[in-house]
Design a protein around this motif. Sequence first.
Motif, PDB file in Angstrom:
ATOM      1  N   UNK B   1       0.822  -1.211   0.000  1.00 52.73           N
ATOM      2  CA  UNK B   1       0.000   0.000   0.000  1.00 52.73           C
ATOM      3  C   UNK B   1       0.857   1.262   0.000  1.00 52.73           C
ATOM      4  N   UNK B   2       0.227   2.353   0.102  1.00 49.45           N
ATOM      5  CA  UNK B   2       0.938   3.615   0.042  1.00 49.45           C
ATOM      6  C   UNK B   2       0.945   4.297   1.416  1.00 49.45           C
ATOM      7  N   UNK B   4       2.168   7.300   2.026  1.00 47.23           N
ATOM      8  CA  UNK B   4       3.419   8.029   2.145  1.00 47.23           C
ATOM      9  C   UNK B   4       3.195   9.352   2.872  1.00 47.23           C
ATOM     10  N   UNK B   5       2.082   9.980   2.527  1.00 45.75           N
ATOM     11  CA  UNK B   5       1.773  11.275   3.115  1.00 45.75           C
ATOM     12  C   UNK B   5       0.847  11.055   4.302  1.00 45.75           C
ATOM     13  N   UNK B   6       0.994  11.871   5.335  1.00 42.99           N
ATOM     14  CA  UNK B   6       0.062  11.779   6.439  1.00 42.99           C
ATOM     15  C   UNK B   6      -0.953  12.900   6.349  1.00 42.99           C
ATOM     16  N   UNK B   7      -2.162  12.493   6.067  1.00 44.21           N
ATOM     17  CA  UNK B   7      -3.211  13.491   5.958  1.00 44.21           C
ATOM     18  C   UNK B   7      -3.317  14.239   7.273  1.00 44.21           C
ATOM     19  N   UNK B   8      -3.494  15.533   7.180  1.00 46.67           N
ATOM     20  CA  UNK B   8      -3.689  16.312   8.390  1.00 46.67           C
ATOM     21  C   UNK B   8      -5.000  15.935   9.067  1.00 46.67           C
ATOM     22  N   UNK B  51      -6.444  20.709   5.176  1.00 48.77           N
ATOM     23  CA  UNK B  51      -7.203  19.733   5.951  1.00 48.77           C
ATOM     24  C   UNK B  51      -8.532  19.399   5.306  1.00 48.77           C
ATOM     25  N   UNK B  52      -8.922  18.168   5.421  1.00 43.61           N
ATOM     26  CA  UNK B  52     -10.219  17.725   4.940  1.00 43.61           C
ATOM     27  C   UNK B  52     -10.723  16.675   5.915  1.00 43.61           C
ATOM     28  N   UNK B  53     -11.912  16.857   6.432  1.00 43.08           N
ATOM     29  CA  UNK B  53     -12.402  15.947   7.477  1.00 43.08           C
ATOM     30  C   UNK B  53     -12.553  14.520   6.961  1.00 43.08           C
ATOM     31  N   UNK B  54     -12.345  13.588   7.825  1.00 44.21           N
ATOM     32  CA  UNK B  54     -12.493  12.181   7.458  1.00 44.21           C
ATOM     33  C   UNK B  54     -13.946  11.771   7.635  1.00 44.21           C
ATOM     34  N   UNK B  55     -14.520  11.401   6.521  1.00 40.83           N
ATOM     35  CA  UNK B  55     -15.943  11.097   6.532  1.00 40.83           C
ATOM     36  C   UNK B  55     -16.288   9.947   7.457  1.00 40.83           C
ATOM     37  N   UNK B  56     -15.478   8.916   7.404  1.00 48.08           N
ATOM     38  CA  UNK B  56     -15.741   7.731   8.218  1.00 48.08           C
ATOM     39  C   UNK B  56     -15.735   8.064   9.693  1.00 48.08           C
ATOM     40  N   UNK B  57     -14.739   8.784  10.098  1.00 49.27           N
ATOM     41  CA  UNK B  57     -14.630   9.142  11.505  1.00 49.27           C
ATOM     42  C   UNK B  57     -15.808  10.020  11.911  1.00 49.27           C
ATOM     43  N   UNK B 120     -21.918   1.588   4.248  1.00 49.73           N
ATOM     44  CA  UNK B 120     -21.386   2.942   4.119  1.00 49.73           C
ATOM     45  C   UNK B 120     -22.228   3.934   4.884  1.00 49.73           C
TER      46      UNK B 120
END
Lengths: 339, 339
Positions: B1-2, B4-8, B51-57, B120
Motif C-alpha cells: 500500500x501507500x 506516504x503522506x500523512x493526511x492532516x 485539511x479535509x475531514x475524514x468522513x468515516x470518523x 457505508x
Amino acid sequence: MKQNVNKPTLQDVARKAGVSTATVSRCLNFPDQVAGRTQEKVNNAVRELGYSPDFGAKAMAARRTNTIGAIIPTMANALFARGLQAFQEELQLHGFTTLVASTSYSSETEEQQIRSLVARGADGLLLIGHERDPEIYRFLETQGVPVLISWVYDTAATRPSVGFDNAAAMKEIANEVISLGHRQIALISAELEFNDRATARLHGIQDAMSEAGLDASNLQVVETYYGIDEGAVAFDELMKTAKPPTAVLCGNDVLAVGALRRARELDIKVPEQVSIIGFDDLDLARATFPALTTVLVPHREMGKQAAIALASKVKDDAPIQSYELKTKLVFRDTLGPVL
Amino acid sequence: MKQNVNKPTLQDVARKAGVSTATVSRCLNFPDQVAGRTQEKVNNAVRELGYSPDFGAKAMAARRTNTIGAIIPTMANALFARGLQAFQEELQLHGFTTLVASTSYSSETEEQQIRSLVARGADGLLLIGHERDPEIYRFLETQGVPVLISWVYDTAATRPSVGFDNAAAMKEIANEVISLGHRQIALISAELEFNDRATARLHGIQDAMSEAGLDASNLQVVETYYGIDEGAVAFDELMKTAKPPTAVLCGNDVLAVGALRRARELDIKVPEQVSIIGFDDLDLARATFPALTTVLVPHREMGKQAAIALASKVKDDAPIQSYELKTKLVFRDTLGPVL
DNA sequence: TTGACTAATGTAAGCGCTTACATATACATG
DNA sequence: CATGTATATGTAAGCGCTTACATTAGTCAA
C-alpha cells in the motif's frame, strides 16, 4: 433523526458467538486464520443478528478503503456512463469499489465532489480532462491521493493520462471534410470553458483549416449543452446565419442527432445540402437516418486501461504509465461532397 | 500500500490554531457558536494544512451520514440516469448526499450493493421495483434503514412507493393498438425475472388483449437486454416467425429505436407494414425517423417526489406517503392502422 | 512426558472525529 | 462589587472497527 433500531456491532457478534472481537474480525477478513468450528459459530451469529460491518469504522481502523473515486461531467452522456462501467468492472477485479460522482460540467461542483470523495477515503481518483484549478491538484497532493486523468491524451501535459488525442481526432475528420470541398464549416461544441477536450477538438478543426489555407472566418462555432434538443437548436442557429455552413461538425453524437433531426424538420437534405458529423460513435449513430458519420472513441477500452493504471498505482505505488488510445473515423451516410 | 503522506487531522488543525479539537469541530460544523477571531485562526490553519475531514470518523462519531443510497438497474438507461439526477438534486436541497450504485439487472449484484450502501452508512435507500428476496427486506429492517421503492406504483404492494402503474400504462397503449385493428401483436421486453416493471407491462398487454377477446397466442414475447442492437435483433426474430406481428410494443424507447432501425434495414415500412411503439419518451423518440409513438414517463418528477418522500422519512421519521405519477401516451408517427 | 514449535485466540490501543459536560470569560444588573 | 447569565472554549469519553502483541492450545519429535 431516527436511530430507533440499534444496528448490531462486532461486539454483539463476538458476545453471541462467545469469542473475542478480534476473532470475529479475523473470521470476516481472513477466514483461513480461524478454526473451522469457530468460523461456524461466528457466521451463525452474524446471520442471526443480521450484522453488517460499518464501513467508516473499518476504514478508520484499517486506514484503507479499497475505494476509488471517479468524477465525470455527466451520466447523461452515454459515453461517460459506458466508459465508467468498464472502469468499474475492471477495478472490481482488482478488489476495488468505485464511487461515482458527476459534475454537470460545473467546475465548482467538481471541486466539491473531489473533496467529498477524498473525505470518503478514496484511495485514488479518476478525473476527466486536465484543466482545473491548480489549488485542487495541490489539495490532492497534500492528501496523498493519486489521480489519473482520462478522456484526453496530451503529450504536452505533465500529469499522466489515459485517453486519446482530441485535437488529432477532430483534425482527421476535419481534413476529410475539407477534402470533400467544404469551405464553410461549423462546429457545434460543448461549452469550451474548463473543458480541454472540447477546446482541443476546436483546435483540431482550426488546425486543419489553416493548413488547408482556409480563413478562420470560415469556421462558425456555437457552444451549447449536451442534449438532442440542444443540437437541434444550435443547428437552427447556424442555418440562419448569412453564410450557412455546408458541413456541421458536432462535439458528440447526441448533438449531431439533434442537428440531423432539425435538418429533417427544415427539409434540408443530408448530406446533399449539408453534411453532419458526430463524435463518439454511440449505438445511436447507426440508428439514425441517414446513419451518422462519426469518430469512434474506444470508451470501454479507455475505462479499462484507466482502471488498470490506477489500480497498480494505488496498490503498488507504481508510477502511472500514460496510455494513448486511438480513435477511428467511421464513414456512414451523413458526410458527402459539396455539390 | 501507500500512505506516504500523512493526511492532516483535526488534531493537527487544533494544534496549529492553538485551540482544542472541540473548537475546531464546532468551527467547521456550527460556525456561529464560535467567536469570530477563533474562526479565523481555525480557518487559516485548515487552509494552510489542506485539511479535509475524514468522513468515516465523522460518521462514526456523529452517528449520522446525511447520505442516501440509490440503486438502479443501469446507468445506460437514460431514464434511470435522468430520474436519478432529479432525485439527487432534490436531496441536495435537503442536505443529503446521494450515493449511486447500479446492478446491471442482476439481483445478486443488487444485494451486494444494498449491503455495501448500508455499510457505508446510508440513512435511507431508494430501490427500483418491489420484487426481491424477502431476506433483504428483513436485513434492511434489522439495520433500521428506511427504503423507498420507485418506478412502480402498485396498490397491491405493502411497501410505500413513488412511481407509476406500469400495467395500466402499457394497457392503455395496447388498447390503442388493438383499436387500430392489430391482432398479431409482439412485445420486446426486458428480462422479466426479478423485474416487476417489465412483468407488469406484459400483464398490461395481456389484459388489454383478453378484454378485446384476443387469444394469448396472438401475443409473441421476446426478452432481451437493454440496447439498440438488442432491439434490432429481437425485431429480426419476430419478423422471421410464422405469423409476424403487425404491431411491436417495446419495453423502452431504446429497444424501439433498434427495432425501427432493423425495420428500415429490412425495408419494412413503418407504420404501413408494422407499427412500433416505445416506452419512456426519451429525447431520442423525437429524433428518429419516423418519430416514435411512445409512452411518456415523468422521470424527473418521479425522482423529485421520491427524494421528498425519502428525505422527510429520514429526517422526521414521517411515514412514507405513496405517490402515483401519471404516464401519458405520445402519438407520433410509428403507430398506424392495419392496412 | 517433555520441549519446541505452530496455530488459534484474546487483550487492548488506537484510528479521527463529535458532543455532553465542565470550566472560564465577558458583560450586565442591582 | 458581588452575582447571575450568556457566551466561548476545553476535557474526555466514546463511535465500531483492526491489528500488534501476548497468551493459550495443539501437535509432534525425541
